[in-house]
Design a protein around this motif. Structure first.
Motif, PDB file in Angstrom:
ATOM      1  N   ASN A  84       0.858  -1.187   0.000  1.00  0.00           N
ATOM      2  CA  ASN A  84       0.000   0.000   0.000  1.00  0.00           C
ATOM      3  C   ASN A  84       0.897   1.241   0.000  1.00  0.00           C
ATOM      4  O   ASN A  84       2.128   1.135  -0.080  1.00  0.00           O
ATOM      5  CB  ASN A  84      -0.973  -0.024   1.192  1.00  0.00           C
ATOM      6  N   ASP A  85       0.303   2.407   0.088  1.00  0.00           N
ATOM      7  CA  ASP A  85       1.081   3.648   0.018  1.00  0.00           C
ATOM      8  C   ASP A  85       2.055   3.786   1.181  1.00  0.00           C
ATOM      9  O   ASP A  85       3.167   4.298   1.020  1.00  0.00           O
ATOM     10  CB  ASP A  85       0.132   4.852  -0.035  1.00  0.00           C
ATOM     11  N   ALA A  86       1.652   3.323   2.362  1.00  0.00           N
ATOM     12  CA  ALA A  86       2.558   3.395   3.519  1.00  0.00           C
ATOM     13  C   ALA A  86       3.776   2.502   3.303  1.00  0.00           C
ATOM     14  O   ALA A  86       4.913   2.898   3.632  1.00  0.00           O
ATOM     15  CB  ALA A  86       1.813   2.981   4.785  1.00  0.00           C
ATOM     16  N   HIS A  87       3.572   1.321   2.733  1.00  0.00           N
ATOM     17  CA  HIS A  87       4.700   0.426   2.443  1.00  0.00           C
ATOM     18  C   HIS A  87       5.624   1.047   1.410  1.00  0.00           C
ATOM     19  O   HIS A  87       6.854   0.978   1.539  1.00  0.00           O
ATOM     20  CB  HIS A  87       4.202  -0.925   1.922  1.00  0.00           C
ATOM     21  N   ARG A  88       5.044   1.656   0.382  1.00  0.00           N
ATOM     22  CA  ARG A  88       5.865   2.275  -0.668  1.00  0.00           C
ATOM     23  C   ARG A  88       6.678   3.445  -0.119  1.00  0.00           C
ATOM     24  O   ARG A  88       7.834   3.634  -0.502  1.00  0.00           O
ATOM     25  CB  ARG A  88       4.974   2.725  -1.821  1.00  0.00           C
ATOM     26  N   THR A  89       6.074   4.229   0.761  1.00  0.00           N
ATOM     27  CA  THR A  89       6.790   5.353   1.367  1.00  0.00           C
ATOM     28  C   THR A  89       7.954   4.845   2.209  1.00  0.00           C
ATOM     29  O   THR A  89       9.065   5.381   2.134  1.00  0.00           O
ATOM     30  CB  THR A  89       5.824   6.182   2.231  1.00  0.00           C
ATOM     31  N   ALA A  90       7.722   3.817   2.998  1.00  0.00           N
ATOM     32  CA  ALA A  90       8.784   3.243   3.820  1.00  0.00           C
ATOM     33  C   ALA A  90       9.874   2.633   2.948  1.00  0.00           C
ATOM     34  O   ALA A  90      11.070   2.759   3.259  1.00  0.00           O
ATOM     35  CB  ALA A  90       8.205   2.197   4.768  1.00  0.00           C
ATOM     36  N   LEU A  91       9.481   1.989   1.847  1.00  0.00           N
ATOM     37  CA  LEU A  91      10.449   1.401   0.931  1.00  0.00           C
ATOM     38  C   LEU A  91      11.313   2.484   0.293  1.00  0.00           C
ATOM     39  O   LEU A  91      12.535   2.343   0.201  1.00  0.00           O
ATOM     40  CB  LEU A  91       9.728   0.582  -0.131  1.00  0.00           C
ATOM     41  N   ALA A  92      10.696   3.576  -0.135  1.00  0.00           N
ATOM     42  CA  ALA A  92      11.459   4.680  -0.728  1.00  0.00           C
ATOM     43  C   ALA A  92      12.429   5.274   0.296  1.00  0.00           C
ATOM     44  O   ALA A  92      13.584   5.595  -0.043  1.00  0.00           O
ATOM     45  CB  ALA A  92      10.512   5.757  -1.247  1.00  0.00           C
ATOM     46  N   ALA A  93      11.993   5.413   1.542  1.00  0.00           N
ATOM     47  CA  ALA A  93      12.875   5.945   2.585  1.00  0.00           C
ATOM     48  C   ALA A  93      14.046   4.995   2.832  1.00  0.00           C
ATOM     49  O   ALA A  93      15.194   5.436   3.001  1.00  0.00           O
ATOM     50  CB  ALA A  93      12.080   6.174   3.870  1.00  0.00           C
ATOM     51  N   ALA A  94      13.791   3.694   2.828  1.00  0.00           N
ATOM     52  CA  ALA A  94      14.858   2.720   3.031  1.00  0.00           C
ATOM     53  C   ALA A  94      15.844   2.745   1.866  1.00  0.00           C
ATOM     54  O   ALA A  94      17.053   2.626   2.066  1.00  0.00           O
ATOM     55  CB  ALA A  94      14.275   1.319   3.201  1.00  0.00           C
ATOM     56  N   LEU A  95      15.334   2.913   0.649  1.00  0.00           N
ATOM     57  CA  LEU A  95      16.225   2.979  -0.512  1.00  0.00           C
ATOM     58  C   LEU A  95      17.077   4.245  -0.477  1.00  0.00           C
ATOM     59  O   LEU A  95      18.252   4.222  -0.834  1.00  0.00           O
ATOM     60  CB  LEU A  95      15.409   2.917  -1.802  1.00  0.00           C
ATOM     61  N   GLU A  96      16.487   5.346  -0.067  1.00  0.00           N
ATOM     62  CA  GLU A  96      17.229   6.615  -0.004  1.00  0.00           C
ATOM     63  C   GLU A  96      18.308   6.578   1.065  1.00  0.00           C
ATOM     64  O   GLU A  96      19.413   7.043   0.841  1.00  0.00           O
ATOM     65  CB  GLU A  96      16.265   7.776   0.269  1.00  0.00           C
ATOM     66  N   SER A  97      17.979   6.057   2.242  1.00  0.00           N
ATOM     67  CA  SER A  97      18.951   6.066   3.337  1.00  0.00           C
ATOM     68  C   SER A  97      19.995   4.968   3.191  1.00  0.00           C
ATOM     69  O   SER A  97      21.092   5.080   3.707  1.00  0.00           O
ATOM     70  CB  SER A  97      18.231   5.915   4.682  1.00  0.00           C
ATOM     71  N   GLY A  98      19.649   3.895   2.492  1.00  0.00           N
ATOM     72  CA  GLY A  98      20.578   2.795   2.322  1.00  0.00           C
ATOM     73  C   GLY A  98      20.595   1.909   3.555  1.00  0.00           C
ATOM     74  O   GLY A  98      20.094   2.282   4.616  1.00  0.00           O
ATOM     75  N   PRO A  99      21.179   0.735   3.427  1.00  0.00           N
ATOM     76  CA  PRO A  99      21.204  -0.179   4.572  1.00  0.00           C
ATOM     77  C   PRO A  99      22.267   0.224   5.590  1.00  0.00           C
ATOM     78  O   PRO A  99      23.268   0.856   5.253  1.00  0.00           O
ATOM     79  CB  PRO A  99      21.548  -1.524   3.931  1.00  0.00           C
ATOM     80  N   ILE A 100      22.035  -0.122   6.815  1.00  0.00           N
ATOM     81  CA  ILE A 100      23.026   0.046   7.873  1.00  0.00           C
ATOM     82  C   ILE A 100      23.602  -1.340   8.116  1.00  0.00           C
ATOM     83  O   ILE A 100      22.883  -2.239   8.574  1.00  0.00           O
ATOM     84  CB  ILE A 100      22.372   0.613   9.153  1.00  0.00           C
ATOM     85  N   PRO A 101      24.878  -1.541   7.791  1.00  0.00           N
ATOM     86  CA  PRO A 101      25.433  -2.902   7.845  1.00  0.00           C
ATOM     87  C   PRO A 101      25.261  -3.578   9.205  1.00  0.00           C
ATOM     88  O   PRO A 101      24.982  -4.777   9.269  1.00  0.00           O
ATOM     89  CB  PRO A 101      26.915  -2.702   7.510  1.00  0.00           C
ATOM     90  N   ALA A 102      25.402  -2.849  10.283  1.00  0.00           N
ATOM     91  CA  ALA A 102      25.294  -3.467  11.608  1.00  0.00           C
ATOM     92  C   ALA A 102      23.868  -3.930  11.897  1.00  0.00           C
ATOM     93  O   ALA A 102      23.658  -4.907  12.609  1.00  0.00           O
ATOM     94  CB  ALA A 102      25.746  -2.468  12.675  1.00  0.00           C
ATOM     95  N   ILE A 103      22.876  -3.242  11.343  1.00  0.00           N
ATOM     96  CA  ILE A 103      21.474  -3.581  11.610  1.00  0.00           C
ATOM     97  C   ILE A 103      20.926  -4.530  10.558  1.00  0.00           C
ATOM     98  O   ILE A 103      20.322  -5.562  10.880  1.00  0.00           O
ATOM     99  CB  ILE A 103      20.619  -2.305  11.670  1.00  0.00           C
ATOM    100  N   HIS A 104      21.129  -4.183   9.297  1.00  0.00           N
ATOM    101  CA  HIS A 104      20.523  -4.948   8.212  1.00  0.00           C
ATOM    102  C   HIS A 104      21.373  -6.123   7.745  1.00  0.00           C
ATOM    103  O   HIS A 104      20.874  -7.010   7.058  1.00  0.00           O
ATOM    104  CB  HIS A 104      20.217  -4.025   7.029  1.00  0.00           C
ATOM    105  N   GLY A 105      22.662  -6.093   8.058  1.00  0.00           N
ATOM    106  CA  GLY A 105      23.532  -7.199   7.672  1.00  0.00           C
ATOM    107  C   GLY A 105      23.989  -7.169   6.231  1.00  0.00           C
ATOM    108  O   GLY A 105      24.565  -8.138   5.756  1.00  0.00           O
ATOM    109  N   VAL A 106      23.739  -6.079   5.518  1.00  0.00           N
ATOM    110  CA  VAL A 106      24.172  -5.956   4.126  1.00  0.00           C
ATOM    111  C   VAL A 106      24.790  -4.577   3.930  1.00  0.00           C
ATOM    112  O   VAL A 106      24.505  -3.638   4.672  1.00  0.00           O
ATOM    113  CB  VAL A 106      23.000  -6.149   3.138  1.00  0.00           C
ATOM    114  N   VAL A 107      25.642  -4.458   2.922  1.00  0.00           N
ATOM    115  CA  VAL A 107      26.262  -3.165   2.641  1.00  0.00           C
ATOM    116  C   VAL A 107      25.572  -2.439   1.490  1.00  0.00           C
ATOM    117  O   VAL A 107      25.779  -1.247   1.302  1.00  0.00           O
ATOM    118  CB  VAL A 107      27.767  -3.314   2.341  1.00  0.00           C
ATOM    119  N   ARG A 108      24.781  -3.167   0.736  1.00  0.00           N
ATOM    120  CA  ARG A 108      23.977  -2.543  -0.317  1.00  0.00           C
ATOM    121  C   ARG A 108      22.693  -3.332  -0.451  1.00  0.00           C
ATOM    122  O   ARG A 108      22.647  -4.528  -0.148  1.00  0.00           O
ATOM    123  CB  ARG A 108      24.721  -2.488  -1.646  1.00  0.00           C
ATOM    124  N   TRP A 109      21.630  -2.654  -0.887  1.00  0.00           N
ATOM    125  CA  TRP A 109      20.342  -3.320  -1.020  1.00  0.00           C
ATOM    126  C   TRP A 109      20.304  -4.142  -2.299  1.00  0.00           C
ATOM    127  O   TRP A 109      20.656  -3.665  -3.367  1.00  0.00           O
ATOM    128  CB  TRP A 109      19.197  -2.316  -1.077  1.00  0.00           C
TER     129      TRP A 109
END
Length: 176
Positions: A84-109
């Motif tokens: 839904n729109d809330a999921h898309r907004t959160a996804l766009a924010a996650a793509l813009e900020s990028g992953p945090i290796p210590a939290i997400h376990g990856v260096v790139r999405w």
């Protein structure tokens, strides 16, 4: 007891509409309903339309509700969107900020990482192909580093792009 057709139409009007339409399926349906207006049975209308009685009943219901335009083939609605729109907004924010290796376990999405993130954050299951379509719809594109051979010399690319002297061979004729 069969469902009655609308009183504001007549057989001649439906036949005229069938002649004018460019949609063959709509014309067939209109002609079947025109036969009912002329007094034919629903069974005969089904034979004219090449369908069953249940489908003729569905046509009558659509025609009564929407008129001749209701007999045009419609696009199937398909499955509802997973995000839904809330999921898309959160996804766009996650793509813009990028992953945090210590939290997400990856260096790139990667798409698979984003699928996992959506499940962990929002409990939404999304396939990689679906997420790829959603990410592209948000205006993002997959970027990857240009591949480089491990043994490539540092200045080789610069030399390759330089203009080369002409190496034309002149044909002097045939040697005998």
């Amino acid at each position: 007891m069969p469902i009655a057709l609308r009183a504001d139409f007549a057989a001649g009007g439906l036949r005229a509409a069938a002649r004018q339409t460019k949609d063959a399926a709509q014309a067939r349906r209109l002609l079947a309903l025109a036969a009912i207006y002329d007094g034919a049975s629903r069974t005969e209308a089904a034979r004219i339309g090449g369908v069953t009685l249940q489908i003729v009943r569905d046509w009558v219901l659509r025609f009564n509700a929407e008129g001749p335009a209701g007999l045009v083939d419609r696009k199937a609605p398909g499955q509802a969107a997973r995000l839904n729109d809330a999921h898309r907004t959160a996804l766009a924010a996650a793509l813009e900020s990028g992953p945090i290796p210590a939290i997400h376990g990856v260096v790139r999405w990667r798409l698979i990482d984003l699928c996992q993130w959506l499940w962990e954050e929002h409990r939404v299951t999304v396939a990689k192909q679906t997420l790829s379509r959603e990410v592209r719809a948000l205006g993002y594109r997959k970027l990857s580093a240009r591949p480089r051979h491990h043994a490539q010399a540092a200045g080789a690319v610069d030399l390759y792009g330089m203009a080369r002297p002409s190496s034309r061979l002149r044909y002097a004729g045939r040697v005998t």
